[in-house]
Scaffold this active site. Structure first.
Site, mmCIF file in Angstrom:
data_model
loop_
_atom_site.group_PDB
_atom_site.id
_atom_site.type_symbol
_atom_site.label_atom_id
_atom_site.label_comp_id
_atom_site.label_asym_id
_atom_site.label_seq_id
_atom_site.Cartn_x
_atom_site.Cartn_y
_atom_site.Cartn_z
ATOM 1 N N ASP A 63 1.089 -1.087 0.155
ATOM 2 C CA ASP A 63 -0.181 -0.106 0.061
ATOM 3 C C ASP A 63 1.037 1.169 0.072
ATOM 4 O OD1 ASP A 63 -1.778 2.075 0.355
ATOM 5 O OD2 ASP A 63 -2.312 1.374 2.363
ATOM 6 N N VAL A 64 1.020 1.984 -0.829
ATOM 7 C CA VAL A 64 1.727 3.043 -1.209
ATOM 8 C C VAL A 64 1.013 4.369 -1.132
ATOM 9 C CG1 VAL A 64 3.614 2.194 -2.582
ATOM 10 C CG2 VAL A 64 1.485 2.952 -3.743
ATOM 11 N N SER A 65 -0.106 4.300 -0.496
ATOM 12 C CA SER A 65 -0.759 5.704 -0.335
ATOM 13 C C SER A 65 -0.300 6.378 1.002
ATOM 14 C CB SER A 65 -2.329 5.231 -0.021
ATOM 15 O OG SER A 65 -2.626 4.787 1.229
ATOM 16 N N PRO A 66 -0.238 7.779 1.040
ATOM 17 C CA PRO A 66 0.431 8.338 2.044
ATOM 18 C C PRO A 66 -0.645 8.245 3.304
ATOM 19 C CG PRO A 66 -0.299 9.924 0.573
ATOM 20 C CD PRO A 66 -0.518 8.688 0.008
ATOM 21 N N ASN A 67 -0.804 7.303 3.837
ATOM 22 C CA ASN A 67 -2.132 7.326 4.728
ATOM 23 C C ASN A 67 -1.397 7.521 6.209
ATOM 24 O OD1 ASN A 67 -4.431 6.896 6.314
ATOM 25 N ND2 ASN A 67 -4.713 4.961 5.498
#
Length: 93
Positions: A63-67
Site C-alpha cells: 500500500d503506497v498511499s500516504p495514509n
C-alpha cells in the site's frame, strides 16, 4: 575508473508525505537521488546535469498511499479495527 552512477533497489515505502502536501515531490526516493548526485557532482551542479546519475527504484511495494493517520473504513470513515470494523457491511479478519 570513475563512478558514473548508481541504481538502488531497496524496499522502502514509496511515500512519506501525507496527501495534503501541495508541493511537487519525488518524495523519499527522489530526495535520496538528489542528495547522492549532489555528493558526487558537487553542490553547484543542478540535479540531473552532472556526470554522476543516481536512481532509486521501487521494490516490494504494498500500500503506497500516504495514509499517515491509519486505515479508515470506506463506508463509515472511522478508524479501522481488523476484528470489529466493517467495510461495506462485512468484517475483514
Amino acid at each position: 575508473g570513475e563512478s558514473v552512477g548508481v541504481v538502488n533497489w531497496f524496499a522502502v515505502h514509496g511515500t512519506s508525505m501525507n496527501n495534503t502536501n501541495t508541493l511537487t515531490s519525488g518524495d523519499n526516493r527522489g530526495y535520496a537521488s538528489y542528495l547522492l548526485e549532489r555528493h558526487f557532482n558537487g553542490p553547484h551542479k543542478m540535479p540531473g546535469t552532472g556526470p554522476f546519475v543516481a536512481a532509486f527504484a521501487s521494490t516490494n511495494l504494498g500500500d503506497v498511499s500516504p495514509n499517515t493517520n491509519g486505515a479508515k473504513c470506506i463506508d463509515t470513515g472511522l478508524d479501522c479495527d481488523g476484528t470489529s470494523s466493517t467495510c461495506n457491511g462485512r468484517c475483514e479478519n
